[in-house]
Design a protein around this motif. Structure first.
Motif, short mmCIF file in Angstrom:
data_model
loop_
_atom_site.label_atom_id
_atom_site.label_comp_id
_atom_site.label_asym_id
_atom_site.label_seq_id
_atom_site.Cartn_x
_atom_site.Cartn_y
_atom_site.Cartn_z
N GLN A 45 0.85 -1.20 0.00
CA GLN A 45 0.00 0.00 0.00
C GLN A 45 0.88 1.25 0.00
O GLN A 45 1.77 1.38 0.83
CB GLN A 45 -0.89 0.00 1.24
CG GLN A 45 -1.75 1.24 1.36
CD GLN A 45 -2.66 1.17 2.57
OE1 GLN A 45 -3.49 0.27 2.68
NE2 GLN A 45 -2.49 2.10 3.48
N LYS A 47 0.69 5.24 0.39
CA LYS A 47 -0.17 6.36 0.77
C LYS A 47 0.54 7.64 0.32
O LYS A 47 1.60 7.99 0.84
CB LYS A 47 -0.37 6.37 2.28
CG LYS A 47 -1.30 7.46 2.76
CD LYS A 47 -2.72 7.05 2.58
CE LYS A 47 -3.69 8.19 2.71
NZ LYS A 47 -5.06 7.78 2.54
N TYR A 74 -1.93 -5.83 8.28
CA TYR A 74 -0.77 -4.99 7.96
C TYR A 74 0.41 -5.48 8.81
O TYR A 74 0.29 -5.60 10.02
CB TYR A 74 -1.05 -3.52 8.29
CG TYR A 74 -1.98 -2.86 7.30
CD1 TYR A 74 -1.49 -2.08 6.26
CD2 TYR A 74 -3.35 -3.04 7.39
CE1 TYR A 74 -2.35 -1.48 5.35
CE2 TYR A 74 -4.21 -2.44 6.49
CZ TYR A 74 -3.70 -1.66 5.47
OH TYR A 74 -4.55 -1.08 4.57
N GLU B 50 4.38 6.67 14.25
CA GLU B 50 3.37 5.79 14.86
C GLU B 50 2.92 6.49 16.14
O GLU B 50 3.75 6.94 16.93
CB GLU B 50 4.02 4.44 15.18
CG GLU B 50 3.09 3.47 15.83
CD GLU B 50 3.80 2.15 16.19
OE1 GLU B 50 4.71 1.73 15.46
OE2 GLU B 50 3.44 1.57 17.22
N LYS B 62 -4.38 3.44 18.32
CA LYS B 62 -3.15 3.61 17.56
C LYS B 62 -3.43 4.26 16.21
O LYS B 62 -4.45 3.97 15.59
CB LYS B 62 -2.49 2.25 17.36
CG LYS B 62 -1.00 2.32 17.29
CD LYS B 62 -0.39 0.96 17.31
CE LYS B 62 0.52 0.81 18.50
NZ LYS B 62 1.45 -0.30 18.39
N ILE B 64 -1.41 6.46 12.56
CA ILE B 64 -0.20 6.90 11.86
C ILE B 64 -0.35 8.41 11.67
O ILE B 64 -1.42 8.88 11.28
CB ILE B 64 -0.02 6.20 10.51
CG1 ILE B 64 0.21 4.68 10.72
CG2 ILE B 64 1.15 6.79 9.73
CD1 ILE B 64 0.33 3.88 9.45
N ALA B 66 1.40 12.08 10.07
CA ALA B 66 2.38 12.68 9.17
C ALA B 66 2.36 14.18 9.43
O ALA B 66 1.28 14.77 9.57
CB ALA B 66 2.04 12.40 7.72
N VAL B 79 -1.43 15.35 9.42
CA VAL B 79 -2.43 14.39 8.95
C VAL B 79 -2.46 13.23 9.95
O VAL B 79 -1.42 12.67 10.27
CB VAL B 79 -2.09 13.86 7.54
CG1 VAL B 79 -3.15 12.87 7.06
CG2 VAL B 79 -1.93 14.99 6.53
N MET B 81 -3.94 9.51 10.54
CA MET B 81 -4.54 8.40 9.78
C MET B 81 -4.78 7.20 10.68
O MET B 81 -4.09 7.03 11.70
CB MET B 81 -3.59 7.97 8.66
CG MET B 81 -3.45 8.97 7.53
SD MET B 81 -2.01 8.61 6.52
CE MET B 81 -0.71 9.33 7.51
N SER B 82 -5.69 6.34 10.27
CA SER B 82 -5.82 5.05 10.94
C SER B 82 -4.58 4.23 10.57
O SER B 82 -3.84 4.61 9.66
CB SER B 82 -7.08 4.33 10.45
OG SER B 82 -6.89 3.90 9.12
N THR B 83 -4.35 3.12 11.26
CA THR B 83 -3.16 2.31 10.95
C THR B 83 -3.24 1.73 9.54
O THR B 83 -2.24 1.29 9.00
CB THR B 83 -3.01 1.16 11.97
OG1 THR B 83 -4.25 0.47 12.06
CG2 THR B 83 -2.61 1.67 13.32
N GLU B 84 -4.44 1.77 8.92
CA GLU B 84 -4.59 1.29 7.54
C GLU B 84 -4.38 2.43 6.54
O GLU B 84 -4.50 2.22 5.34
CB GLU B 84 -5.99 0.70 7.33
CG GLU B 84 -6.29 -0.53 8.16
CD GLU B 84 -6.68 -0.18 9.59
OE1 GLU B 84 -7.09 0.98 9.83
OE2 GLU B 84 -6.56 -1.05 10.46
N GLY B 85 -4.11 3.63 7.03
CA GLY B 85 -3.83 4.75 6.12
C GLY B 85 -5.04 5.58 5.74
O GLY B 85 -4.96 6.42 4.85
N VAL B 86 -6.18 5.35 6.39
CA VAL B 86 -7.37 6.17 6.11
C VAL B 86 -7.20 7.52 6.82
O VAL B 86 -6.95 7.54 8.03
CB VAL B 86 -8.66 5.47 6.60
CG1 VAL B 86 -9.88 6.36 6.37
CG2 VAL B 86 -8.83 4.13 5.92
N VAL B 87 -7.31 8.60 6.06
CA VAL B 87 -7.13 9.93 6.66
C VAL B 87 -8.32 10.25 7.56
O VAL B 87 -9.47 10.28 7.11
CB VAL B 87 -6.96 11.01 5.57
CG1 VAL B 87 -6.93 12.41 6.19
CG2 VAL B 87 -5.68 10.77 4.79
N GLU B 90 -7.07 16.14 8.71
CA GLU B 90 -5.95 16.88 8.13
C GLU B 90 -6.17 18.34 8.46
O GLU B 90 -7.27 18.88 8.27
CB GLU B 90 -5.91 16.66 6.61
CG GLU B 90 -4.77 17.40 5.96
CD GLU B 90 -4.46 16.95 4.54
OE1 GLU B 90 -5.16 16.05 4.03
OE2 GLU B 90 -3.51 17.50 3.95
#
Lengths: 202, 213
Positions: A45, A47, A74, B50, B62, B64, B66, B79, B81-87, B90
């Protein structure tokens, strides 16, 4: 007048041809999806955030068992896990060396996992959250446009299909704020035996 | 006898738990012209982290994160995000002006974005201007203080074993927030940042940089 007629005839021929392709390719897609009993794959993935020069790269593994079981895991850079089975979705975070159930995220994640399940099963019609458009050709793809509500966050989702197998090769999610996620699947294994515990135990 | 021992055990357990969680109070500095600890990168940088947030209300979560930080102009773009990268959110903080670019419910409630961006600014940005006090703290370590608006006091101090400590004291000189920066530093980012809020709400945030440039 002749020119207009010529243009309309040409347009009609192109549209009819596209419709034939669309119908047959959609059938191929649905047939490919119907043939899947189980599926496992690695995924990468990326991003892409507007503020970052380089994308954030995550790696993981997905398992699917028809009709509804999914394990979405993940491995890096942050471990997390979603299990979806007949009793619903459960989200786990990795903390202090063990999996910890995240109840707050679990209920909302069920909706997302149902959507992913629809993609694997080739079900696109009647989706309350997205309108879909099939784009045939050497690189076939499904373009999903969100309906009201989801469109506040996502501008479109593109499912890119393998021209050979008609299975989903990658997913691109375009967000409103110019951020984008690309998930690419690799090392696919179809219809191998996958233990039920994969979908129930973290 | 066993009951008495058990009572003592619980007393000491609770005492150590309490003292372990509590921050040492405000104490005057031994003023001298010491160099301030360099906690903050002086140049602009971006980082991926993290993030683990713990609170009594919502347990452990938890994410992520940026960030892009420009210390010269006091601008932070973050930004979450969830650990799956969903924003999930922001936002950009330009000095005191907050611009929310996107936020997913229920994070749009209860000043979550405002408070989170204040925490990011606390942890990532050097206080503005010259310090109002410079010197050594009660541990004999270099320490600088900046007096801000509405009586808020920010303190940056060196600590043992290469650690750094940042604090906010409220108008009554009680510790409101504290952040610990653990070495080794790589690309100006510590190996770990642990921030704790003591008031008005108790919670902690642990930040582990994944990438920094």
């Amino acid at each position: 007048m002749k020119n207009i007629l010529r243009f309309m005839t040409a347009a009609f021929v192109i549209m009819s041809f596209t419709n034939v392709l669309l119908a047959s390719d959609l059938e191929k897609l649905k047939k490919a999806a119907a043939d899947i009993r189980t599926l496992s794959a690695d995924f990468i993935q990326e991003k892409h955030l507007k503020i970052l020069v380089k994308p954030i790269v995550s790696k993981g593994k997905i398992y699917f068992k028809a009709p509804r079981d999914i394990r979405w895991e993940y491995m890096t850079p942050v471990k997390s896990l979603t299990l979806m089975n007949m009793s619903g979705a459960r989200v786990y975070i990795w903390s202090e060396g063990k999996w910890l159930l995240d109840r707050a995220q679990s209920s909302a994640r069920g909706i997302v996992m149902d959507e992913i399940n629809n993609w694997f099963a080739g079900r696109f019609e009647g989706n309350p959250a997205f309108e879909y458009r099939f784009q045939p050709g050497p690189a076939p793809q499904i373009i999903m446009t969100p309906r009201e509500g989801v469109d506040k966050f996502i501008s479109r989702i593109v499912l890119k299909l393998s021209a050979r197998t008609y299975r989903i090769a990658s997913v691109e999610i375009y967000e409103i704020a110019e951020n984008m996620t690309r998930i690419t699947f690799r090392n696919e294994k179809v219809n191998t035996d996958i233990s039920d515990s994969i979908f129930t135990k973290p | 006898m066993k009951v008495v021992l058990r009572r003592y055990y619980y007393f000491f357990f609770l005492f150590f738990l309490w003292t372990g969680c509590a921050a040492t109070p405000y104490r005057p500095l031994q003023l001298q012209n010491a160099a301030c600890p360099e906690i903050f990168p002086a140049h602009s940088f971006e980082a991926v982290q993290e993030i683990e947030i713990k609170s009594a209300a919502s347990g452990k979560n938890k994410f992520i994160g940026a960030v892009k930080v420009d210390p010269a102009s006091d601008v932070i773009h973050a930004v979450l995000m969830s650990t799956e990268g969903v924003v999930l959110l922001e936002a950009e903080l330009n000095e005191a002006t907050l611009r929310v670019i996107s936020v997913v419910p229920p994070l749009d409630k209860n000043y979550f974005v405002t408070n989170l961006m204040a925490d990011v600014a606390f942890v990532m940005l050097k206080p503005k201007g010259e310090p109002s006090e410079k010197g050594l703290n009660e541990d004999g370590m270099a320490c600088c203080r900046w007096r801000g608006d509405s009586g808020l006091l920010t303190e940056a101090a060196a600590a043992k074993d290469g650690m750094m400590r940042l604090r906010h004291y409220d108008a009554q000189l009680r510790v409101a927030k504290e952040a610990w920066y653990a070495p080794p530093y790589k690309n100006n980012m510590p190996a770990k940042i642990r921030m704790q809020s003591f008031r008005p709400v108790k919670y902690s945030i642990e930040i582990i940089p994944l990438e920094a440039e």
